[in-house]
Enzyme design. Sequence first.
Site, mmCIF file in Angstrom:
data_model
loop_
_atom_site.group_PDB
_atom_site.id
_atom_site.type_symbol
_atom_site.label_atom_id
_atom_site.label_comp_id
_atom_site.label_asym_id
_atom_site.label_seq_id
_atom_site.Cartn_x
_atom_site.Cartn_y
_atom_site.Cartn_z
ATOM 1 N N ASP A 22 0.835 -1.197 0.000
ATOM 2 C CA ASP A 22 0.000 0.000 0.000
ATOM 3 C C ASP A 22 0.873 1.252 0.000
ATOM 4 O O ASP A 22 2.041 1.218 0.408
ATOM 5 C CB ASP A 22 -0.945 0.004 1.203
ATOM 6 C CG ASP A 22 -0.206 -0.004 2.539
ATOM 7 O OD1 ASP A 22 0.725 -0.826 2.694
ATOM 8 O OD2 ASP A 22 -0.547 0.795 3.426
ATOM 9 N N GLU A 29 0.155 -0.826 5.874
ATOM 10 C CA GLU A 29 1.167 -0.165 6.697
ATOM 11 C C GLU A 29 0.923 1.326 6.831
ATOM 12 O O GLU A 29 1.130 1.905 7.898
ATOM 13 C CB GLU A 29 2.562 -0.416 6.106
ATOM 14 C CG GLU A 29 3.714 0.035 7.013
ATOM 15 C CD GLU A 29 4.102 1.495 6.837
ATOM 16 O OE1 GLU A 29 4.766 2.050 7.737
ATOM 17 O OE2 GLU A 29 3.727 2.101 5.804
#
Length: 463
Positions: A86, A149
């Site tokens: 991500d 994250e």
Amino acid sequence: MELNKKIDEMKEELIKASQELVKIKSTEEEGKPGMPYGEGVAKTLDKALEISAALGFHTYKEEDGYYGYAEYGEGEEYVAVLGHMDVVPEGDNWIHPPYGAEIHDDKIFGRGTLDDKGPTMAALFGLKAIKDLNMPLSKKVRVIFGTNEETGSAEMHVYNKKEKAPVSGFTPDAMYPLINAEKGIRRIHVVKALDSCNSDVSVKSLKGGIRPNMVPDKCETVIAAKDTESIVKAVKEFADKMGYNMKAEIVNADVVLHTFGVSAHGSMPELGKNAVMYTLQFLGTIIKEDSALGSYVDFFNKNVGLETEGTSLKVACEDKPSGKLSLNVGVADINEEKADMWLDIRYPVTCKGEEIMNTLSEEFNKCGAKIERVEAQDPLYFAEDSKLVTTLLKVYTEQTGKEGKAYGIGGGTYAKELPNIIGFGPIFPGKPDLDHQANEYIEIEDLIMNAKIYAHTIYELAK
């Protein structure tokens, strides 16, 4: 240096794999079945697993789509490389398309090139080199593809419930040479109920800051007063005396006070100028101490003020691995009924978070405020003589020719999300930290060097 030679041979393949991932926009979106963080993140995870399978690795995808991994080797124990697919939103002011993965001046541009798609691919291809050379390992190696994250690392809570912990490993989501100490974090929500009072001066509202982990650079306060002109005059006199940037104007019979500071990261509040605390200093000169708001303002001025180490709050502490405690008043929201404050505290790795919280609770009680909510992240610390630290620094020194030293930071990295993991690269000393910045890029030379360092590191940990 057969590993390095092998990686050089795979250079174009590594570049292409990194580009394929960067071209997929993987910011968090609304979740769907099998896509807990949206389609873009899910597509990137699938692409990473597709690349891994094409390289000959065993792959696994968690049934609900929270994470996946590529695995190589045999044995019960495994060494982990923890990367994430991500990214943060691209923002504005890009000179090249943020999801174009274009190459200019031997740099790959795009969101995720440095944080963390490119470095994760570097580790994957480092493992591929080990596999192709048939180098003997005593442990499995797992390259984990995380998906959340940037917005909470919730996927790693799922991972830790379902998977066995690695015996050692690293995350290519930090800096070189190596981060062995990450301070503990406590974000605390302090609340005090306020009574309306009949006074010549009162605060209708005060709003400053946008996140606890940022020094607020702006604060707007609406002040009701019988003599508004005297308040405007007092603001100017106070600002001139203190050297603060404060402006006051009369709007709809109230005084609107604008205070300006300088933002900084919450882990280094000493580098900023706190607009909220500047404002409270001024309010302390016009609000009566015997009121609910007055006692609150007086408490914060005396016990916090412009301090960033928690001395007057009796929580100051420090240690050699990670330095001094830091304290930042990050968000303030005060109205006629309630005073809300968010503080961000980073405490040294050898200090006790529970003791700090107990002390803070006692201190805030003195002004009638209570801690209503706490967001906690424990410290991470690997001793400088630990096997993991010495092994990684040895590889770094051998591959770069530069002496590697461990150091501590006030922030938290992805390493905190998985046991026995340490922050190791990909940013080299002296190179810009472009994480979350416009025009993020990774130099192709650095991408290849990361793959070499990670290949040797994986082998040393798993051989």
